[in-house]
Scaffold this active site. Structure first.
Site, short mmCIF file in Angstrom:
data_model
loop_
_atom_site.label_atom_id
_atom_site.label_comp_id
_atom_site.label_asym_id
_atom_site.label_seq_id
_atom_site.Cartn_x
_atom_site.Cartn_y
_atom_site.Cartn_z
CG ASP A 150 -2.31 0.14 1.03
OD1 ASP A 150 -2.70 1.16 0.46
OD2 ASP A 150 -3.06 -0.77 1.42
CD GLU A 205 -9.23 3.85 -1.52
OE1 GLU A 205 -10.16 3.50 -0.78
OE2 GLU A 205 -8.37 4.68 -1.17
C1 GLC Z 1 -8.41 4.63 2.05
C2 GLC Z 1 -8.29 3.38 2.87
C3 GLC Z 1 -9.03 3.58 4.14
C4 GLC Z 1 -8.40 4.73 4.90
C5 GLC Z 1 -8.38 5.98 4.04
C6 GLC Z 1 -7.50 7.04 4.61
O1 GLC Z 1 -9.71 4.87 1.65
O2 GLC Z 1 -8.75 2.28 2.14
O3 GLC Z 1 -9.05 2.43 4.93
O4 GLC Z 1 -9.11 4.99 6.08
O5 GLC Z 1 -7.88 5.69 2.76
O6 GLC Z 1 -6.16 6.72 4.43
#
Ligand code: GLC
Length: 541
Positions: free
Chosen positions: A109, A274
């Site tokens: 990540d 994402e």
């Molecule tokens: C993304 C992650 C989530 C997190 C957010 C802030 O959406 O998947 O779990 O809380 O980012 O980093």
């Protein structure tokens, strides 16, 4: 049905991230090796054979970097370190080596939108207005009467601006106040983050899942976001406004391209983004000439109503919106969304598995979905997720879908010898991996069969997609390639139905079915599909 001319062309060699299957592993809940109740890197190593046996090709491990854990690791204090809670850098190196030794890939990540307020960069930036790192974050003077500089809201509730008493300015945070946003308009930030990414690439990771990619750059003038007229009280307060100025800015694509230039310096690495945006905006993240993210996560399966007609339309729209050479992908679950088996029920979760593993594009599975794990009811006084704690009246905690893996029927489902950080489901004595491994009818056995078939048949992992027919119950489509053609028919309802094949002139034999007794059945003029059923039919050419 004759293959179209353009479809006869030889396919170029397919890359692993196109043909492979990705598995998201939420590190806190996967496997604990030292009895502290929290999953760790050594725990993952001990389960690699399970993942290999399942048939997945790539593991995405959620953040394991040093962190105060206000957002369970998505508040990173040092991006090139391992938090002792999860082990050591040696453990990480071993995990990477062991993953590769089994012929699997590993992606990590990458959280470039924000840091923890405990990160050295932010501590410096906060120390004084003229600190050289001040501009690495987003600082603004107070508006009239000391008010926030604009109306932007934080995803986890409340204003997105936090007043810093010492230096008398506000800083912007899209999530918690302990997660200040980096200023991606500052080229020094580019260099610093890219260097951190390079650190992991040099180690040999196979790519990144980039956290909240669509948030990276904000409007230059920090203009107020407009109201959302469709807002409903039960929704997160963030939804009161439409985040048109705080997210998805045109300049974000330049940043993504920089990241892509970096990963392209290495062999066959992948950049996943994402992104929660409607399809037409999502596909822009493939970038100019596909120089953006190779896989902007497609969350349609996660965010849409479970409705065959709506799906048929959404899939076609998505396929149609993809840029030339843009590779599709599908996500069935993640650590931010209610579990599949809870959202649509265990019977339809099997239909979803068949859909995920037969659609065109890279599938991403969420740990535990392969056995049909469900959301676990976490009592109010045990809630740990900041999203739940910050908006207590809205029932938004993500804890229920982050509970430990149910490995077997022993104490704590074999996850830990200590006290698990989050309670386990009461159903683990029955619903667990070990029990399902011995049951040919189980969800796990179904996943294994579907994965094995997908791997074996080029038509399924690389072939073309053609919609066939959909109605209130059915969704059907063809996958074809390398001289084979498969018809997939899914029944998204619990009532039996019939597919009439005569008008398409289809004939074939059922190769894999969600109700095993249908396997081997011939399809001539029509074929019956049981409620919650699904068929993969090999068509005669
Ligand atoms: C993304 C992650 C989530 C997190 C957010 C802030 O959406 O998947 O779990 O809380 O980012 O980093």
């Amino acid at each position: 049905m004759q293959p179209l001319k353009s479809q006869k062309k030889d396919q170029p060699k397919q890359l692993w991230w196109k043909t492979g299957i990705i598995y998201e592993l939420y590190i806190r809940s996967f496997q604990d090796s030292n009895g502290d109740g929290v999953g760790d890197l050594k725990g993952i190593i001990s389960k690699l054979d399970y993942l290999k046996d399942l048939g997945i090709d790539c593991i995405w491990v959620t953040p394991f970097y040093k962190s105060p854990m206000k957002d369970f690791g998505y508040d990173v204090a040092d991006f090139t370190s391992v938090d002792p809670l999860f082990g050591s850098m040696e453990d990480f190196d071993k995990l990477l080596k062991e993953t590769h030794a089994r012929g699997m890939k590993l992606i990590v990540d990458q959280v470039p939108n924000h840091t923890s307020d405990q990160h050295a960069w932010f501590k410096e930036a906060r120390s004084s207005r003229d600190n050289p790192k001040r501009d690495w974050f987003i600082w603004k003077d107070a508006g009239e009467d000391g008010k926030e500089p604009n109306n932007w809201l934080a995803m986890f509730g409340g204003s997105a601006w936090e007043w810093d008493k010492e230096t008398e300015q506000y800083y912007y945070h899209a999530f918690l106040k302990e997660q200040p946003d980096l200023n991606w308009r500052n080229p020094e930030v580019h260099q610093a983050v890219l260097e951190e990414m390079r650190f992991w690439l040099e180690k040999g990771v196979d790519g990144f899942r980039v956290d909240v990619m669509w948030h990276l750059i904000k409007d230059e003038y920090l203009r107020d976001n407009p109201d959302n007229p469709d807002y409903k009280e039960k929704e997160p307060t963030y939804n009161r406004l439409q985040p048109v100025y705080s997210t998805d800015q045109p300049e974000v694509h330049d940043v993504v391209e920089l990241m892509r230039d970096l990963t392209d310096e290495y062999n066959e690495r992948v950049l996943i983004g994402e992104i929660y945006l409607p399809t037409h905006q999502l596909v822009t993240y493939y970038g100019h000439d596909n120089q953006g993210a190779q896989l902007p996560f497609n969350f349609l399966l996660l965010t849409m109503d479970w409705d065959s007609k709506k799906f048929a339309i959404a899939i076609d729209k998505y396929e149609g919106a993809l840029p030339n050479e843009g590779w599709p992908n599908w996500v069935l679950g993640n650590h931010d969304q209610s579990r599949l088996a809870t959202r649509i029920g265990p019977a339809q979760a099997r239909v979803a598995a068949m859909m995920l593993l037969t659609l065109r594009g890279t599938p991403t599975l969420y740990y535990g979905d392969e056995i049909g794990m469900e959301d676990v009811n976490i009592p109010k006084d045990e809630i740990q997720d900041p999203q739940g704690l910050m908006m207590p009246d809205k029932d938004l905690s993500r804890d229920p879908y982050r509970t430990p893996v149910q490995w077997d029927d022993s104490n704590n489902a074999g996850f830990t010898t200590g006290d698990p950080w989050l309670r386990l489901s009461d159903n683990y004595k029955k619903l667990n991996i070990k029990a399902q491994q011995d049951d040919p009818e189980s969800m796990l056995s179904l996943y294994k069969k579907l994965i094995a078939l997908r791997k074996k048949e080029p038509a399924l992992h690389s072939g073309l997609y053609r919609p066939v027919y959909s109605d209130q119950q059915l969704l059907s489509y063809i996958r074809e390639g390398e001289g084979k053609r498969f018809l997939i028919i899914l029944n998204l309802s619990d009532r039996d139905c019939r597919f009439s094949s005569e008008r398409f002139n289809f004939k074939g034999t059922v190769l894999l079915a969600l109700h095993a007794e249908s396997e081997g059945q011939k399809m001539n003029k029509s074929i019956d599909i049981k409620g919650n059923g699904g068929l993969i039919i090999e068509l005669e050419l």
